[in-house]
Design a protein around this motif. Structure first.
Motif, PDB file in Angstrom:
ATOM      1  N   LEU A 104      15.567   0.448 -16.905  1.00 55.50           N
ATOM      2  CA  LEU A 104      17.031   0.833 -17.034  1.00 55.50           C
ATOM      3  C   LEU A 104      17.651  -0.615 -16.441  1.00 55.50           C
ATOM      4  O   LEU A 104      16.956  -1.133 -15.444  1.00 55.50           O
ATOM      5  N   THR A 107      17.864  -1.780 -12.625  1.00 52.73           N
ATOM      6  CA  THR A 107      16.297  -1.380 -11.967  1.00 52.73           C
ATOM      7  C   THR A 107      15.667  -2.455 -11.604  1.00 52.73           C
ATOM      8  O   THR A 107      15.062  -3.302 -12.388  1.00 52.73           O
ATOM      9  N   GLY A 164      13.410   4.573 -12.751  1.00 47.84           N
ATOM     10  CA  GLY A 164      14.098   3.835 -14.012  1.00 47.84           C
ATOM     11  C   GLY A 164      13.221   2.929 -14.784  1.00 47.84           C
ATOM     12  O   GLY A 164      13.560   2.192 -15.422  1.00 47.84           O
TER      13      GLY A 164
END
Length: 330
Positions: A104, A107, A164
């Motif tokens: 993500l 992250t 993530g």
């Protein structure tokens, strides 16, 4: 293996900065959030990247092409933000049958990327948290495999949060489960969620192992971004570019000061990151992030986040100022 980095979010918690800058390009400890992610994966051997862009996506595209001209990059536009599951599904034709590493776009974690890539299993990054209700949560069985994942449960059965990071070997399985979410209209909090697709995979026989990250740097809002900036500066030591002009100024490490900066009668640090071509005069800065092409004059700033092309004169307080702003407290 291909890397997928979703960076289509609007970053509402970091406004006003994200009105003009994608969250992934917010500076931290001398780099952008996105550069921390890409550098980490590229160093481990990943050379093909899929960026899922949306809001201010052209800035992401320009930044990546300029900063990483030698990488093999794809840009997929998510025009309607319908969740992480919807975002990943858009990459299906590019991924093909290859394994993927999904990270993500906000992250930053400390972990051994190569070790995860070389594992024979699909793996999900986890971190123990005090209150898991704000995260995806992984339940882990006695044999060390993940038995269930759920997004933001009201009554969590585990305190292992998903951070993530998702390494997925059976990508055909992933896209089957994403298709299942769409055909059955399975949503969580109004969105098609990647966590639900992963849980579908587990229920259909896929095996995921958890891996614990050493550190998880939260870049989601001003306060935690500044904390992460301080931690990363301590970890990597910061850097002062050789072109910085220092006249009668004191620098308290760790700090990161970009090229072309001018410092005059200032005290900077600790835990300060200053972007390129910024001028700081008769000022004191600590625990702050300052953008590029910004002018600070007679200010005392603590725990502040100042955007690029900003001008601030004459004050002493904590600020959160976006790009292209001019403030005179004289």
């Amino acid at each position: 293996m291909k890397a997928i980095i979703p960076v289509a979010g609007a970053g509402a918690k970091l406004r006003p900065h994200t009105y003009t800058q994608p969250k992934a390009l917010i500076p931290i400890a001398g780099k952008t959030i996105l550069s921390f992610i890409v550098d980490q994966l590229h160093t481990a051997g990943i050379n093909e990247f899929i960026f899922i862009v949306g809001y201010l996506g052209e800035k992401i595209q320009d930044y990546v092409k300029q900063t990483y001209p030698d990488l093999h990059c794809h840009f997929v536009y998510q025009n309607e933000r319908q969740g992480t599951g919807h975002a990943i599904e858009l990459t299906k034709n590019i991924v093909g049958d290859d394994e993927v590493f999904v990270v993500l776009g906000d992250t930053i974690c400390d972990y051994d990327v190569k070790e995860i890539m070389d594992s024979g299993y699909s793996m999900l990054g986890v971190k123990k948290v005090d209150d898991p209700r704000s995260f995806g949560v992984a339940e882990i069985g006695d044999e060390g495999f993940i038995t269930h994942v759920v997004e933001k449960p009201s009554i969590p059965k585990s305190n292992m949060a998903l951070v993530g990071l998702y390494k997925i070997k059976e990508t055909h399985f992933l896209f089957e489960c994403l298709h299942h979410l769409f055909t059955e209209d399975i949503k969580t909090y109004g969105e098609y969620n990647l966590t639900d697709a992963l849980d579908c995979m587990i229920k259909r026989g896929a095996r995921f192992k958890p891996f614990k990250v050493k550190n998880w740097f939260d870049c989601g809002k001003k306060e935690t971004l500044l904390e992460s900036n301080a931690t990363l500066l301590k970890k990597f030591g910061g850097k002062i570019h050789e072109s910085v002009q220092n006249e009668n100024s004191i620098i308290v490490p760790p700090v990161s000061i970009g090229p072309g900066c001018i410092l005059k009668n200032a005290i900077i640090g600790p835990h300060v990151a200053v972007g390129a071509n910024t001028t700081v005069q008769y000022s004191i800065l600590r625990d702050s992030i300052i953008g590029s092409y910004t002018n600070l004059y007679e200010v005392v700033l603590d725990n502040s986040l100042i955007g690029s092309d900003a001008s601030v004169k004459g004050l002493s307080r904590s600020l959160n100022i976006g790009d292209n702003t001019e403030i005179d407290f004289g």
